[in-house]
Design a protein around this motif. Structure first.
Motif, PDB file in Angstrom:
ATOM      1  N   ASP A 173       0.841  -1.195   0.000  1.00  0.00           N
ATOM      2  CA  ASP A 173       0.000   0.000   0.000  1.00  0.00           C
ATOM      3  C   ASP A 173       0.879   1.249   0.000  1.00  0.00           C
ATOM      4  OD1 ASP A 173      -1.845   2.009   0.359  1.00  0.00           O
ATOM      5  OD2 ASP A 173      -2.728   1.181   2.185  1.00  0.00           O
ATOM      6  N   ALA A 174       0.934   1.913  -1.133  1.00  0.00           N
ATOM      7  CA  ALA A 174       1.783   3.101  -1.254  1.00  0.00           C
ATOM      8  C   ALA A 174       1.376   4.190  -0.271  1.00  0.00           C
ATOM      9  CB  ALA A 174       1.717   3.638  -2.685  1.00  0.00           C
ATOM     10  N   ALA A 175       0.093   4.219   0.125  1.00  0.00           N
ATOM     11  CA  ALA A 175      -0.388   5.281   1.000  1.00  0.00           C
ATOM     12  C   ALA A 175       0.167   5.191   2.414  1.00  0.00           C
ATOM     13  CB  ALA A 175      -1.913   5.265   1.054  1.00  0.00           C
ATOM     14  N   VAL A 176       0.671   4.025   2.813  1.00  0.00           N
ATOM     15  CA  VAL A 176       1.252   3.892   4.150  1.00  0.00           C
ATOM     16  C   VAL A 176       2.765   3.721   4.108  1.00  0.00           C
ATOM     17  CG1 VAL A 176      -0.875   2.874   5.039  1.00  0.00           C
ATOM     18  CG2 VAL A 176       0.979   1.385   4.338  1.00  0.00           C
ATOM     19  N   LEU A 177       3.303   3.342   2.952  1.00  0.00           N
ATOM     20  CA  LEU A 177       4.756   3.126   2.843  1.00  0.00           C
ATOM     21  C   LEU A 177       5.502   4.449   2.678  1.00  0.00           C
ATOM     22  CD1 LEU A 177       4.901   0.028   0.461  1.00  0.00           C
ATOM     23  CD2 LEU A 177       5.373   0.063   2.930  1.00  0.00           C
ATOM     24  N   CYS A 178       6.677   4.499   3.288  1.00  0.00           N
ATOM     25  CA  CYS A 178       7.527   5.680   3.169  1.00  0.00           C
ATOM     26  C   CYS A 178       8.036   5.824   1.733  1.00  0.00           C
ATOM     27  CB  CYS A 178       8.726   5.569   4.108  1.00  0.00           C
ATOM     28  SG  CYS A 178       8.300   5.385   5.852  1.00  0.00           S
ATOM     29  N   ARG A 179       8.369   7.042   1.348  1.00  0.00           N
ATOM     30  CA  ARG A 179       8.853   7.278  -0.008  1.00  0.00           C
ATOM     31  C   ARG A 179      10.142   6.508  -0.275  1.00  0.00           C
ATOM     32  NH1 ARG A 179       7.525  13.489  -1.918  1.00  0.00           N
ATOM     33  NH2 ARG A 179       5.245  13.301  -1.666  1.00  0.00           N
ATOM     34  N   ALA A 180      10.956   6.346   0.750  1.00  0.00           N
ATOM     35  CA  ALA A 180      12.204   5.613   0.569  1.00  0.00           C
ATOM     36  C   ALA A 180      11.962   4.150   0.212  1.00  0.00           C
ATOM     37  CB  ALA A 180      13.064   5.698   1.833  1.00  0.00           C
ATOM     38  N   ASP A 181      10.744   3.653   0.507  1.00  0.00           N
ATOM     39  CA  ASP A 181      10.389   2.266   0.200  1.00  0.00           C
ATOM     40  C   ASP A 181       9.396   2.178  -0.949  1.00  0.00           C
ATOM     41  OD1 ASP A 181      11.306   0.088   2.503  1.00  0.00           O
ATOM     42  OD2 ASP A 181      11.309   2.157   3.201  1.00  0.00           O
ATOM     43  N   GLY A 182       9.341   3.219  -1.768  1.00  0.00           N
ATOM     44  CA  GLY A 182       8.489   3.200  -2.941  1.00  0.00           C
ATOM     45  C   GLY A 182       7.075   3.665  -2.702  1.00  0.00           C
ATOM     46  N   GLY A 183       6.783   4.174  -1.491  1.00  0.00           N
ATOM     47  CA  GLY A 183       5.451   4.640  -1.188  1.00  0.00           C
ATOM     48  C   GLY A 183       5.281   6.122  -1.435  1.00  0.00           C
ATOM     49  N   SER A 184       4.125   6.643  -1.007  1.00  0.00           N
ATOM     50  CA  SER A 184       3.816   8.065  -1.186  1.00  0.00           C
ATOM     51  C   SER A 184       3.608   8.798   0.119  1.00  0.00           C
ATOM     52  CB  SER A 184       2.558   8.200  -2.057  1.00  0.00           C
ATOM     53  OG  SER A 184       1.445   7.554  -1.437  1.00  0.00           O
ATOM     54  N   ASN A 185       3.840   8.101   1.238  1.00  0.00           N
ATOM     55  CA  ASN A 185       3.607   8.708   2.547  1.00  0.00           C
ATOM     56  C   ASN A 185       4.881   9.389   3.033  1.00  0.00           C
ATOM     57  OD1 ASN A 185       3.222   9.112   5.413  1.00  0.00           O
ATOM     58  ND2 ASN A 185       1.514   7.670   5.300  1.00  0.00           N
ATOM     59  N   ASN A 186       4.813  10.701   3.213  1.00  0.00           N
ATOM     60  CA  ASN A 186       6.001  11.438   3.659  1.00  0.00           C
ATOM     61  C   ASN A 186       5.854  11.976   5.070  1.00  0.00           C
ATOM     62  OD1 ASN A 186       4.140  13.428   3.256  1.00  0.00           O
ATOM     63  ND2 ASN A 186       5.412  14.690   1.882  1.00  0.00           N
ATOM     64  N   PRO A 194       5.949  11.464   9.376  1.00  0.00           N
ATOM     65  CA  PRO A 194       6.809  10.707  10.311  1.00  0.00           C
ATOM     66  C   PRO A 194       6.253   9.334  10.674  1.00  0.00           C
ATOM     67  CG  PRO A 194       6.501  12.971  11.057  1.00  0.00           C
ATOM     68  CD  PRO A 194       5.524  12.754   9.945  1.00  0.00           C
ATOM     69  N   ASP A 195       4.977   9.108  10.383  1.00  0.00           N
ATOM     70  CA  ASP A 195       4.331   7.843  10.753  1.00  0.00           C
ATOM     71  C   ASP A 195       4.348   6.808   9.644  1.00  0.00           C
ATOM     72  OD1 ASP A 195       3.645   9.187  13.117  1.00  0.00           O
ATOM     73  OD2 ASP A 195       1.793   9.932  12.207  1.00  0.00           O
ATOM     74  N   CYS A 196       5.008   7.115   8.527  1.00  0.00           N
ATOM     75  CA  CYS A 196       5.037   6.163   7.417  1.00  0.00           C
ATOM     76  C   CYS A 196       5.751   4.881   7.826  1.00  0.00           C
ATOM     77  CB  CYS A 196       5.721   6.794   6.198  1.00  0.00           C
ATOM     78  SG  CYS A 196       7.499   7.063   6.395  1.00  0.00           S
ATOM     79  N   LEU A 197       5.526   3.824   7.062  1.00  0.00           N
ATOM     80  CA  LEU A 197       6.103   2.513   7.356  1.00  0.00           C
ATOM     81  C   LEU A 197       7.143   2.134   6.318  1.00  0.00           C
ATOM     82  CD1 LEU A 197       2.830   0.507   8.137  1.00  0.00           C
ATOM     83  CD2 LEU A 197       4.452   1.436   9.800  1.00  0.00           C
ATOM     84  N   SER A 198       8.250   1.590   6.788  1.00  0.00           N
ATOM     85  CA  SER A 198       9.166   0.924   5.870  1.00  0.00           C
ATOM     86  C   SER A 198       8.558  -0.422   5.499  1.00  0.00           C
ATOM     87  CB  SER A 198      10.523   0.715   6.529  1.00  0.00           C
ATOM     88  OG  SER A 198      10.426  -0.259   7.566  1.00  0.00           O
ATOM     89  N   LYS A 199       9.083  -1.043   4.461  1.00  0.00           N
ATOM     90  CA  LYS A 199       8.560  -2.361   4.087  1.00  0.00           C
ATOM     91  C   LYS A 199       8.802  -3.383   5.197  1.00  0.00           C
ATOM     92  CE  LYS A 199       8.188  -2.242  -0.911  1.00  0.00           C
ATOM     93  NZ  LYS A 199       8.472  -2.922  -2.199  1.00  0.00           N
ATOM     94  N   THR A 200       9.895  -3.255   5.902  1.00  0.00           N
ATOM     95  CA  THR A 200      10.170  -4.159   7.023  1.00  0.00           C
ATOM     96  C   THR A 200       9.141  -3.974   8.123  1.00  0.00           C
ATOM     97  OG1 THR A 200      12.537  -4.153   6.538  1.00  0.00           O
ATOM     98  CG2 THR A 200      11.891  -4.840   8.743  1.00  0.00           C
ATOM     99  N   GLN A 201       8.808  -2.718   8.412  1.00  0.00           N
ATOM    100  CA  GLN A 201       7.794  -2.450   9.433  1.00  0.00           C
ATOM    101  C   GLN A 201       6.419  -2.934   8.979  1.00  0.00           C
ATOM    102  OE1 GLN A 201       8.597   1.773   9.684  1.00  0.00           O
ATOM    103  NE2 GLN A 201       9.546   1.551  11.709  1.00  0.00           N
TER     104      GLN A 201
END
Length: 598
Positions: free
Chosen positions: A308-321, A323-330
């Motif tokens: 889900d790009a809406a919850v993944l951090c941008r560094a992990d290919g998501g669109s959530n920028n 502080p609460d975004c998730l890495s793929k590991t998280q």
């Protein structure tokens, strides 16, 4: 356990019987005074330690109770009797494993008000408490049942006063087998026997009907009574039951081990957990084009935060920028918590297996890699209701669910595994659970199963309820589908195993019915991560009235309508007798008439 006051709704009258005066030919009745201490003698191990009469309107408190906590006024005249049933467990005075016996607190209505029933209550967690204390009342709920409903009520401390699990370990680190037996089954059986014997002696007539009501540990206790002591109660309410004890409680440590092993000891924040849980709700809660705010059926939700790009951090290919975004590991860590404990810490893709497959099986999980179930999607992973009270849910960033870390110490016979609340002569808890690998947690799980004979057969997982059925007993269970502590899949699995053992679902529904309730938590009205959710809930006496109608009038409960009024909007919803499920047929999704059970 800490949840006791929340998991046990106050039961009410429903189908009241006429008051029962003592019959002319009955034995002399007991008096609610000091003479009762010597007059009530059932066996050499039982002693009456306190008798106290309360008049209507008198504060329900005992000498020595804190003046800052005045008792609620008595609804009617009642008599309080406290018992101790030995032999207990001898030992050093300061050891948590030392016990003088099982404490039982009994509340007796005035003779003119007695409705002929016993309505006994269960407890929560490791139980313990003040049932035998002469300076404190253990259960205002039991007092209210006696004064308001007119039934004799009782509670037990299950043989210890500790409240945590350290009572079950001897000072030398060994297993306290005597108190395990008391905790697992003997205390509740003695509670039943002594409550009925005291009622018979006090009123000069035996109770016409006896009922048990409990949730969590109280639900497990109800099932244990049906399994092992089927003659104790005519009807049993066993809600969100803590059966499969060592299996599910060991697995309750799994979220914390995921944090330690996968996230290098850094837990997810509350906001990160809520982000993922609420995303799962939004993905799976649409009914009739409207978002319910909770999942009607989490068993069919395969939402995957790792995609889900809406919850993944941008560094992990998501669109959530944020502080609460998730890495793929998280995000994968959350998938693990939802799926449940595995022996090696792996998790399948949710679309292939979202953690519910084993629930519908007639076989206990645990023999393969999937050891136990996880929290359903949408559930508050840190148990917000309890977290706000200072108590920690399974994925709390403050630390583990204390019952789980205590059990690990008992399974591994090492007190240092637990937290600092666990005190033993061999060592105080040092939180060494943090060092456990996935394989070592799985080893503790297997150790718990191997120790059942020494743990008093605490798992309460026998599917044979034939003796309870044969004596005409009836049982009801509900389990919230967003339970924050006990995964409802375990209850579903148990019901399917009972059906397989007893000739099919139809044969089981003759005496035992299960309801699964969307949105509800561990006795909490909202178990979800969405604070705006307002799932319909039971009225305080609704289940008890259904049970007494079934036992006393032969009216078997069918689908039940629940109500809520959160946000000023009245909502109704049917819940179905399992294995039927609620199906939307059209219309306003906030109204029960828009659904059927099929």
């Amino acid at each position: 356990m800490q949840f006791r006051s929340l998991v046990l709704p106050l039961a009410g009258a429903g189908f009241m019987m006429a008051a029962l005066p003592a019959s002319a030919g009955a034995a002399p009745v007991l008096s609610c005074d000091e003479t009762l201490k010597s007059s009530f003698a059932t066996d050499a191990d039982t002693s009456v330690v306190l008798v106290k009469a309360f008049r209507k309107g008198e504060p329900l408190s005992l000498p020595g109770s804190p003046a800052s906590k005045p008792g609620k006024p008595a609804d009617n005249d009642v008599c309080l009797v406290k018992l101790v049933v030995g032999p207990g467990n001898r030992g050093p005075a300061n050891a948590t494993s030392t016990s003088r016996g099982i404490g039982i607190e009994v509340w007796l209505p005035a003779r003119a008000n007695w409705n002929g029933r016993v309505h006994a209550l269960g407890g929560g967690g490791w139980q313990g408490g003040k049932a035998a204390a002469t300076d404190a009342i253990a259960s205002p709920d039991a007092a209210a049942i006696a004064g308001g409903e007119g039934a004799v009520s009782s509670v037990t401390d299950t043989g210890h006063t500790v409240g945590g699990g350290s009572f079950a370990m001897l000072p030398d680190g060994g297993i306290n087998e005597r108190l395990w037996i008391d905790f697992a089954s003997r205390a509740i059986h003695e509670q039943a026997l002594k409550t009925k014997a005291l009622a018979t002696a006090y009123y000069g007539a035996a109770p016409r009907r006896s009922y048990w009501e409990g949730g969590s540990t109280g639900g497990r206790q109800g099932l244990k009574l049906a399994q092992r002591h089927p003659d104790d109660f005519d009807g049993i309410i066993a809600n969100f039951p803590a059966l499969n004890w060592t299996r599910f409680i060991t697995s309750e440590m799994y979220p914390q081990i995921v944090f330690q092993r996968d996230l290098k000891g850094k837990p997810l924040s509350l906001a990160q957990m809520d982000l993922a849980s609420n995303a799962a709700i939004r993905a799976c809660d649409v009914v009739g084009g409207h978002h319910l705010g909770y999942l009607l059926d989490p068993s069919i939700c395969t939402y995957d935060p790792a995609k889900d790009a809406a919850v993944l951090c941008r560094a992990d290919g998501g669109s959530n920028n944020t502080p609460d975004c998730l890495s793929k590991t998280q995000a994968n860590a959350i998938n693990k918590i939802w799926y449940g404990m595995t022996a090696d810490g792996t998790v399948p893709a949710p679309v292939a297996d979202n953690g519910w497959k084993d629930a519908e099986s007639a076989t206990l999980p645990g023999t393969g890699n999937h050891k136990w179930f996880g929290l359903p999607r949408g559930t508050s992973l840190y148990a917000k209701t309890f977290y706000d009270m200072g108590l920690d849910g399974l994925a709390s960033p403050r630390g583990p669910f204390l019952i789980a870390s205590d059990l690990l110490a008992l399974e591994l016979q090492d007190p240092t595994i637990a937290g600092p609340n666990f005190v033993n002569a061999e060592g105080t808890g040092q939180g060494r659970w943090k060092q456990l690998s996935y394989a070592q947690l799985a080893g503790a799980y297997e150790r718990g199963l191997a120790l059942q004979s020494k743990f008093g057969e605490i798992n309460t997982d026998s599917p044979d309820l034939s003796a309870f059925k044969a004596r005409g007993g009836k049982m009801l269970t509900w389990h919230g589908l967003n339970d924050e502590a006990i995964a409802p899949q375990g209850t579903i699995n148990y019901y399917n195993r009972v059906a397989a053992n007893m000739g099919g679902v139809a044969n089981v529904q003759d005496f035992y019915r299960l309801y699964l309730v969307p949105g509800l938590g561990h006795g909490t009205p909202n178990g979800t991560a969405n604070p705006a959710a307002s799932p319909p809930n039971f009225a305080p006496t609704q289940m008890y009235e259904l049970l007494t109608a079934w036992v006393e009038h032969g009216v078997a409960p069918a689908d039940v309508t629940l109500r809520s009024s959160g946000g000023g909007v009245t909502r109704t919803r049917p819940i179905c007798v399992y294995p039927q499920r609620v199906q939307y047929t059209g219309g306003n999704p906030d109204l029960a008439t828009s659904y059927i059970c099929s």
